[in-house]
Design a protein around this motif. Structure first.
Motif, PDB file in Angstrom:
ATOM      1  N   HIS A  77      71.095  32.606  20.592  1.00 31.96           N
ATOM      2  CA  HIS A  77      69.932  33.120  19.859  1.00 31.96           C
ATOM      3  C   HIS A  77      70.039  32.780  18.369  1.00 31.96           C
ATOM      4  O   HIS A  77      69.041  32.428  17.743  1.00 31.96           O
ATOM      5  N   ARG A  78      71.247  32.865  17.811  1.00 31.89           N
ATOM      6  CA  ARG A  78      71.442  32.458  16.418  1.00 31.89           C
ATOM      7  C   ARG A  78      71.051  30.990  16.251  1.00 31.89           C
ATOM      8  O   ARG A  78      70.358  30.628  15.305  1.00 31.89           O
ATOM      9  N   ALA A  79      71.488  30.134  17.185  1.00 32.79           N
ATOM     10  CA  ALA A  79      71.166  28.703  17.112  1.00 32.79           C
ATOM     11  C   ALA A  79      69.653  28.494  17.170  1.00 32.79           C
ATOM     12  O   ALA A  79      69.115  27.633  16.459  1.00 32.79           O
ATOM     13  N   ALA A  80      68.953  29.273  17.997  1.00 38.26           N
ATOM     14  CA  ALA A  80      67.499  29.157  18.076  1.00 38.26           C
ATOM     15  C   ALA A  80      66.849  29.561  16.756  1.00 38.26           C
ATOM     16  O   ALA A  80      65.934  28.877  16.270  1.00 38.26           O
ATOM     17  N   LEU A  81      67.307  30.651  16.155  1.00 40.66           N
ATOM     18  CA  LEU A  81      66.778  31.066  14.855  1.00 40.66           C
ATOM     19  C   LEU A  81      67.059  30.008  13.792  1.00 40.66           C
ATOM     20  O   LEU A  81      66.179  29.662  12.994  1.00 40.66           O
ATOM     21  N   GLU A  82      68.282  29.519  13.771  1.00 37.21           N
ATOM     22  CA  GLU A  82      68.647  28.491  12.785  1.00 37.21           C
ATOM     23  C   GLU A  82      67.825  27.220  12.976  1.00 37.21           C
ATOM     24  O   GLU A  82      67.467  26.561  12.006  1.00 37.21           O
ATOM     25  N   GLY A  83      67.516  26.898  14.242  1.00 38.75           N
ATOM     26  CA  GLY A  83      66.769  25.684  14.529  1.00 38.75           C
ATOM     27  C   GLY A  83      65.364  25.683  13.964  1.00 38.75           C
ATOM     28  O   GLY A  83      64.804  24.617  13.692  1.00 38.75           O
ATOM     29  N   SER A  84      64.783  26.844  13.779  1.00 38.52           N
ATOM     30  CA  SER A  84      63.431  26.925  13.220  1.00 38.52           C
ATOM     31  C   SER A  84      63.413  27.457  11.786  1.00 38.52           C
ATOM     32  O   SER A  84      62.352  27.596  11.188  1.00 38.52           O
ATOM     33  N   TRP A  92      55.505  29.005  12.085  1.00 36.92           N
ATOM     34  CA  TRP A  92      55.521  27.699  11.441  1.00 36.92           C
ATOM     35  C   TRP A  92      54.275  26.955  11.866  1.00 36.92           C
ATOM     36  O   TRP A  92      53.657  27.265  12.893  1.00 36.92           O
ATOM     37  N   MET A  93      53.891  25.983  11.059  1.00 35.32           N
ATOM     38  CA  MET A  93      52.723  25.176  11.375  1.00 35.32           C
ATOM     39  C   MET A  93      53.156  24.114  12.383  1.00 35.32           C
ATOM     40  O   MET A  93      53.932  23.225  12.075  1.00 35.32           O
ATOM     41  N   ALA A  94      52.655  24.231  13.606  1.00 39.56           N
ATOM     42  CA  ALA A  94      53.006  23.307  14.690  1.00 39.56           C
ATOM     43  C   ALA A  94      52.175  22.038  14.616  1.00 39.56           C
ATOM     44  O   ALA A  94      52.606  20.983  15.084  1.00 39.56           O
ATOM     45  N   ALA A  95      50.996  22.149  14.043  1.00 39.12           N
ATOM     46  CA  ALA A  95      50.076  21.026  13.863  1.00 39.12           C
ATOM     47  C   ALA A  95      49.124  21.440  12.743  1.00 39.12           C
ATOM     48  O   ALA A  95      49.067  22.631  12.397  1.00 39.12           O
ATOM     49  N   PRO A  96      48.381  20.508  12.167  1.00 38.04           N
ATOM     50  CA  PRO A  96      47.431  20.911  11.129  1.00 38.04           C
ATOM     51  C   PRO A  96      46.478  22.000  11.648  1.00 38.04           C
ATOM     52  O   PRO A  96      45.855  21.851  12.701  1.00 38.04           O
ATOM     53  N   GLY A 156      56.770  32.330  16.058  1.00 36.65           N
ATOM     54  CA  GLY A 156      58.071  32.186  16.687  1.00 36.65           C
ATOM     55  C   GLY A 156      58.817  33.487  16.845  1.00 36.65           C
ATOM     56  O   GLY A 156      59.787  33.559  17.589  1.00 36.65           O
ATOM     57  N   GLY A 157      58.364  34.528  16.174  1.00 39.06           N
ATOM     58  CA  GLY A 157      59.046  35.814  16.289  1.00 39.06           C
ATOM     59  C   GLY A 157      58.210  36.930  15.705  1.00 39.06           C
ATOM     60  O   GLY A 157      57.512  36.746  14.705  1.00 39.06           O
ATOM     61  N   LEU A 158      58.286  38.075  16.335  1.00 47.50           N
ATOM     62  CA  LEU A 158      57.589  39.270  15.883  1.00 47.50           C
ATOM     63  C   LEU A 158      58.395  40.443  16.423  1.00 47.50           C
ATOM     64  O   LEU A 158      58.580  40.558  17.634  1.00 47.50           O
ATOM     65  N   MET A 159      58.905  41.275  15.541  1.00 50.80           N
ATOM     66  CA  MET A 159      59.815  42.315  16.000  1.00 50.80           C
ATOM     67  C   MET A 159      59.696  43.564  15.126  1.00 50.80           C
ATOM     68  O   MET A 159      59.620  43.464  13.904  1.00 50.80           O
ATOM     69  N   LEU A 160      59.717  44.702  15.798  1.00 49.42           N
ATOM     70  CA  LEU A 160      59.794  45.999  15.135  1.00 49.42           C
ATOM     71  C   LEU A 160      61.062  46.685  15.601  1.00 49.42           C
ATOM     72  O   LEU A 160      61.378  46.673  16.791  1.00 49.42           O
ATOM     73  N   ALA A 161      61.777  47.301  14.685  1.00 51.04           N
ATOM     74  CA  ALA A 161      62.967  48.077  15.043  1.00 51.04           C
ATOM     75  C   ALA A 161      62.540  49.292  15.862  1.00 51.04           C
ATOM     76  O   ALA A 161      61.392  49.748  15.780  1.00 51.04           O
TER      77      ALA A 161
END
Length: 142
Positions: A28-35, A57-61, A67-72
């Motif tokens: 999961h860290r690698a996935a976060l770092e990748g984006s 992130w902008m995937a296309a114009p 890529g993520g949405l989280m509430l504690a």
């Protein structure tokens, strides 16, 4: 701790792997770092602790991929604030359409996407791909 470490900790506390087990922290860290470099992040902290975040992130114009949405746990009161701040960031980035992929095991996120009016574009055995025009999202969050 860094923003990445805080986001990782929140995800590990709240998300499950597709098989229902715990997430693999290294993967999961690698996935976060990748984006990380291409992402725009909205972070909400209270008393120094990360309580909610959204990233895209902008995937296309004109097309933003959330890529993520989280509430504690117990931070449901921050949902509206996070939604408004994320909407402002999406508008500033020039998004005209928002897309998102949600694992089928993430019932909370599936409900949120449906409540906001996201349209199912495709579905697999493990995930659902959603999309929504920005105007519709702004009307629901505004």
């Amino acid at each position: 701790m860094s923003d990445l470490d805080d986001m990782l900790a929140l995800d590990l506390a709240r998300l499950r792997a597709p098989d229902g087990g715990p997430l693999d922290p290294a993967a999961h860290r690698a996935a976060l770092e990748g984006s990380w470099e291409r992402s725009v992040r909205v972070l909400i902290r209270r008393e120094g602790a990360l309580r909610a975040y959204g990233s895209f992130w902008m995937a296309a114009p004109g097309e933003a991929f959330v890529g993520g949405l989280m509430l504690a746990e117990g931070a449901g009161g921050l949902a509206r604030e996070l939604g408004r701040r994320l909407l402002a960031a999406l508008q500033e980035a020039g998004a005209e359409r928002v897309v998102s992929h949600v694992r089928k095991g993430n019932a909370e996120s599936l409900r949120l996407h449906r409540r906001l009016g996201f349209i199912v574009e495709r579905e697999s055995a493990v995930a659902v791909a959603f999309a929504l025009p920005m105007g519709a999202l702004a009307a629901r969050l505004g």
